[in-house]
Write an enzyme that holds these catalytic residues in place. Structure first.
Site, short mmCIF file in Angstrom:
data_model
loop_
_atom_site.label_atom_id
_atom_site.label_comp_id
_atom_site.label_asym_id
_atom_site.label_seq_id
_atom_site.Cartn_x
_atom_site.Cartn_y
_atom_site.Cartn_z
N ARG A 161 0.82 -1.23 0.00
CA ARG A 161 0.00 0.00 0.00
C ARG A 161 0.85 1.27 0.00
O ARG A 161 0.52 2.26 0.68
CB ARG A 161 -0.98 0.02 1.19
N SER A 209 -10.63 -0.94 4.20
CA SER A 209 -9.82 -1.35 5.35
C SER A 209 -9.11 -0.14 5.94
O SER A 209 -8.41 0.58 5.23
CB SER A 209 -8.77 -2.38 4.94
N GLU A 279 -3.94 2.35 6.98
CA GLU A 279 -3.91 2.36 5.52
C GLU A 279 -4.56 3.66 5.03
O GLU A 279 -4.11 4.26 4.06
CB GLU A 279 -4.69 1.14 4.98
#
Ligand SMILES: Cc1cc2nc3c(=O)[nH]c(=O)nc-3n(C[C@H](O)[C@H](O)[C@H](O)COP(=O)(O)OP(=O)(O)OC[C@H]3O[C@@H](n4cnc5c(N)ncnc54)[C@H](O)[C@@H]3O)c2cc1C
Length: 285
Positions: A161, A209, A279
């Site tokens: 990510r 998420s 995230e």
């Protein structure tokens, strides 16, 4: 291109929360992007790039400097054999659908990921067995001074990510896919979309998420083990369906979501010794 002042950003992010941008420009071409960057340089403004807004939490206080929205930037695609070029503003799921229809495989796992090519490349977005880094050949960028440059996959700094080698604004990306059997690709895409529907709480605004997967574990499992499912602050709640989702269930403020994120991080760390890494990107905090 118009530069707006005090532009409310709520409608431009999936959480539907947050304040206004001091300055705001929605750019559609590289020239407009260069113009917005020059405006920022001239005024000495801090620059924030916003794509589809599906992975951000925008502060209730708003964002100082200029927010440049690339959701409409270079919205075109070209297909040359198995190579597909997509501008930054193309939605990743539209690209997955388009390539599936063209009988190209490689993007099926990304079906249903909300957001733009620009955001997906910058985040190295991914799902199931595929991340952007697995299919990207190179990324077209504009640096903060308005100069165009191209970054090859190996130099993009792709990691979980993140894509730390990309400095500036993503304007487009080239992907290499494989020739496949159109019917099989469509079936795989439909399976992925069904799985996402089954596992994810999609009825309320969220950012997907909230936390990255910790080494050898799952954020959702740790959060659930700590008894945090259903934990609520103001209008924000930890999803009962998927504990790594924090939902805006009732006119939450960004502050509610922010406080809940910190509460989850602190509780999980206290109970398990693992500090969950975010995230979701904070903007204006
Ligand atoms: C319901 C739901 C499900 C999700 N599922 C997944 C999933 O399965 N896998 C996954 O990886 N993510 C998932 N996400 C998160 C999100 O979809 C991805 O991170 C997506 O790539 C964000 O794209 P965006 O265009 O919305 O970027 P934004 O949220 O607007 O921005 C994200 C970051 O990228 C930067 N950025 C955006 N555009 C550019 C650009 N043109 N140039 C440079 N930087 C830029 C921003 O500054 C910010 O730091 C999910 C989100 C939701 C709401």
């Amino acid at each position: 291109m118009m530069i707006e002042q005090n532009r409310i950003l709520k409608d431009l992010c999936s959480y539907r929360t947050g304040g206004a941008a001091e300055f705001y420009a929605a750019v559609q071409t590289d020239d407009e992007l260069a113009e917005a960057l020059a405006f920022a340089a001239e005024k000495g403004l801090e620059i924030t790039i916003l794509g589809g807004g599906y992975n951000v939490l925008i502060s209730d206080k708003g964002v100082s400097g200029i927010v440049i929205n690339t959701a409409g930037l270079n919205c075109h695609t070209t297909v040359n054999g198995t190579e597909v070029y997509a501008g930054a503003g193309i939605m990743i799921d539209d690209l997955a659908e388009m390539t599936a229809q063209a009988g190209l495989c490689g993007m099926e796992d990304m079906s249903g990921i909300p957001g733009t090519v620009g955001g997906a490349v910058r985040m190295n977005a991914g799902a199931f067995a595929t991340e952007i880094k697995d299919i990207a050949v190179c990324v077209d960028m504009m640096d903060w001074d308005g100069r165009r440059y191209r970054v090859q996959n190996a130099d993009a700094g792709f990691g979980y990510r993140r894509a730390d080698g990309l400095k500036g604004v993503v304007t487009g990306a080239m992907f290499r896919l494989k020739q496949g059997e159109p019917e099989a690709i469509k079936v795989r895409r439909a399976e992925i979309l069904a799985k996402r529907d089954e596992k994810q709480p999609l009825d309320f605004p969220s950012c997907g998420s909230v936390f990255k997967r910790p080494e050898g574990n799952y954020a959702g499992t740790l959060i659930e083990k700590c008894g945090l499912k259903g934990f609520r602050i103001g209008g924000a709640v930890v999803s009962e369906k998927h504990a790594n989702f924090i939902l805006n269930v009732d006119n939450a403020a960004s502050d509610d979501i922010y406080s809940l994120i910190l509460h989850v991080q602190d509780t999980v760390e206290k109970e398990t010794g693992i500090r969950l890494e975010r995230e979701v990107r904070f903007i204006g905090f």
